[in-house]
Design a protein around this motif. Sequence first.
Motif, PDB file in Angstrom:
ATOM      1  N   PRO A 103      18.314  58.888  38.350  1.00  0.00           N
ATOM      2  CA  PRO A 103      19.527  59.695  38.432  1.00  0.00           C
ATOM      3  C   PRO A 103      20.456  59.322  39.590  1.00  0.00           C
ATOM      4  CG  PRO A 103      17.686  61.106  37.868  1.00  0.00           C
ATOM      5  CD  PRO A 103      17.117  59.745  38.204  1.00  0.00           C
ATOM      6  N   ALA A 104      19.913  58.887  40.713  1.00  0.00           N
ATOM      7  CA  ALA A 104      20.762  58.505  41.851  1.00  0.00           C
ATOM      8  C   ALA A 104      21.645  57.313  41.483  1.00  0.00           C
ATOM      9  CB  ALA A 104      19.906  58.194  43.075  1.00  0.00           C
ATOM     10  N   GLU A 105      21.054  56.314  40.869  1.00  0.00           N
ATOM     11  CA  GLU A 105      21.828  55.142  40.436  1.00  0.00           C
ATOM     12  C   GLU A 105      22.803  55.533  39.330  1.00  0.00           C
ATOM     13  OE1 GLU A 105      22.914  50.943  40.257  1.00  0.00           O
ATOM     14  OE2 GLU A 105      22.317  52.402  41.763  1.00  0.00           O
ATOM     15  N   ALA A 106      22.388  56.436  38.446  1.00  0.00           N
ATOM     16  CA  ALA A 106      23.284  56.920  37.393  1.00  0.00           C
ATOM     17  C   ALA A 106      24.515  57.570  38.012  1.00  0.00           C
ATOM     18  CB  ALA A 106      22.554  57.917  36.488  1.00  0.00           C
ATOM     19  N   GLY A 107      24.317  58.371  39.037  1.00  0.00           N
ATOM     20  CA  GLY A 107      25.424  59.028  39.710  1.00  0.00           C
ATOM     21  C   GLY A 107      26.373  58.040  40.352  1.00  0.00           C
ATOM     22  N   ARG A 108      25.817  57.013  40.987  1.00  0.00           N
ATOM     23  CA  ARG A 108      26.645  55.990  41.619  1.00  0.00           C
ATOM     24  C   ARG A 108      27.500  55.267  40.586  1.00  0.00           C
ATOM     25  NH1 ARG A 108      27.426  50.962  42.407  1.00  0.00           N
ATOM     26  NH2 ARG A 108      25.675  50.192  41.203  1.00  0.00           N
TER      27      ARG A 108
ATOM     28  N   ALA B 289      37.484  42.350  38.208  1.00  0.00           N
ATOM     29  CA  ALA B 289      37.272  42.723  39.605  1.00  0.00           C
ATOM     30  C   ALA B 289      36.701  44.141  39.697  1.00  0.00           C
ATOM     31  CB  ALA B 289      38.582  42.619  40.383  1.00  0.00           C
ATOM     32  N   PHE B 290      37.201  45.045  38.856  1.00  0.00           N
ATOM     33  CA  PHE B 290      36.707  46.421  38.848  1.00  0.00           C
ATOM     34  C   PHE B 290      35.222  46.465  38.492  1.00  0.00           C
ATOM     35  CE2 PHE B 290      35.972  50.406  36.450  1.00  0.00           C
ATOM     36  CZ  PHE B 290      36.195  51.316  37.471  1.00  0.00           C
ATOM     37  N   TYR B 291      34.815  45.769  37.436  1.00  0.00           N
ATOM     38  CA  TYR B 291      33.418  45.791  37.008  1.00  0.00           C
ATOM     39  C   TYR B 291      32.504  45.073  38.001  1.00  0.00           C
ATOM     40  CZ  TYR B 291      35.341  47.523  32.639  1.00  0.00           C
ATOM     41  OH  TYR B 291      36.009  48.268  31.688  1.00  0.00           O
ATOM     42  N   GLN B 292      33.026  44.065  38.678  1.00  0.00           N
ATOM     43  CA  GLN B 292      32.223  43.425  39.717  1.00  0.00           C
ATOM     44  C   GLN B 292      31.917  44.425  40.832  1.00  0.00           C
ATOM     45  OE1 GLN B 292      34.931  39.940  39.975  1.00  0.00           O
ATOM     46  NE2 GLN B 292      33.050  38.732  40.054  1.00  0.00           N
ATOM     47  N   GLY B 293      32.914  45.204  41.238  1.00  0.00           N
ATOM     48  CA  GLY B 293      32.697  46.183  42.292  1.00  0.00           C
ATOM     49  C   GLY B 293      31.915  47.396  41.824  1.00  0.00           C
ATOM     50  N   ALA B 294      32.276  47.944  40.662  1.00  0.00           N
ATOM     51  CA  ALA B 294      31.659  49.186  40.176  1.00  0.00           C
ATOM     52  C   ALA B 294      30.234  48.984  39.691  1.00  0.00           C
ATOM     53  CB  ALA B 294      32.503  49.783  39.052  1.00  0.00           C
ATOM     54  N   LEU B 295      29.983  47.862  39.023  1.00  0.00           N
ATOM     55  CA  LEU B 295      28.683  47.646  38.384  1.00  0.00           C
ATOM     56  C   LEU B 295      27.858  46.529  39.013  1.00  0.00           C
ATOM     57  CD1 LEU B 295      29.868  47.845  34.656  1.00  0.00           C
ATOM     58  CD2 LEU B 295      28.876  49.677  36.051  1.00  0.00           C
ATOM     59  N   GLY B 296      28.418  45.835  39.994  1.00  0.00           N
ATOM     60  CA  GLY B 296      27.730  44.673  40.553  1.00  0.00           C
ATOM     61  C   GLY B 296      27.664  43.526  39.558  1.00  0.00           C
ATOM     62  N   ALA B 297      28.624  43.495  38.632  1.00  0.00           N
ATOM     63  CA  ALA B 297      28.652  42.449  37.607  1.00  0.00           C
ATOM     64  C   ALA B 297      28.875  41.088  38.257  1.00  0.00           C
ATOM     65  CB  ALA B 297      29.766  42.730  36.598  1.00  0.00           C
TER      66      ALA B 297
END
Length: 137
Positions: A91-96, A18-26
Amino acid sequence: MHIQPYLFFNGRCEEALAFYQGALGAELTQLMRMKESPEPPPPGMMPPGSEDKIMHASLRIGDTTLMASDGNCQGQASFQGFSLSLTPADPAEAGRLFTALGDGGKVQMPLARTFFSPCFGMVEDRFGVSWMIYVAD
């Protein structure tokens, strides 16, 4: 041939998915619980009450498949000697991604310009998995 990481979360796999789905759009592409196995585990292999734990799961993150499991559900997960590397486009996506993965984790190296990247950093997520965020120069 492909190398695909397979992470064992010792009882916290569902939370990690669930964490990776939210954090990474997995995208969750496969999930099988222990009770759904076509063959029962050998006696004594799984602790009582672990029937709903994850036997196998696959996540799609960009073009990569990450596989995961609760493993034998005993003890703390220990992830040492490796990092997973993400290569966002800018860099913007990296920061997110860095901020999302660091939620509940700890920064190992803040995002910054380096001699090899306009934006690079390392963060350990709340499960102890180390991530390198790298924007290609």
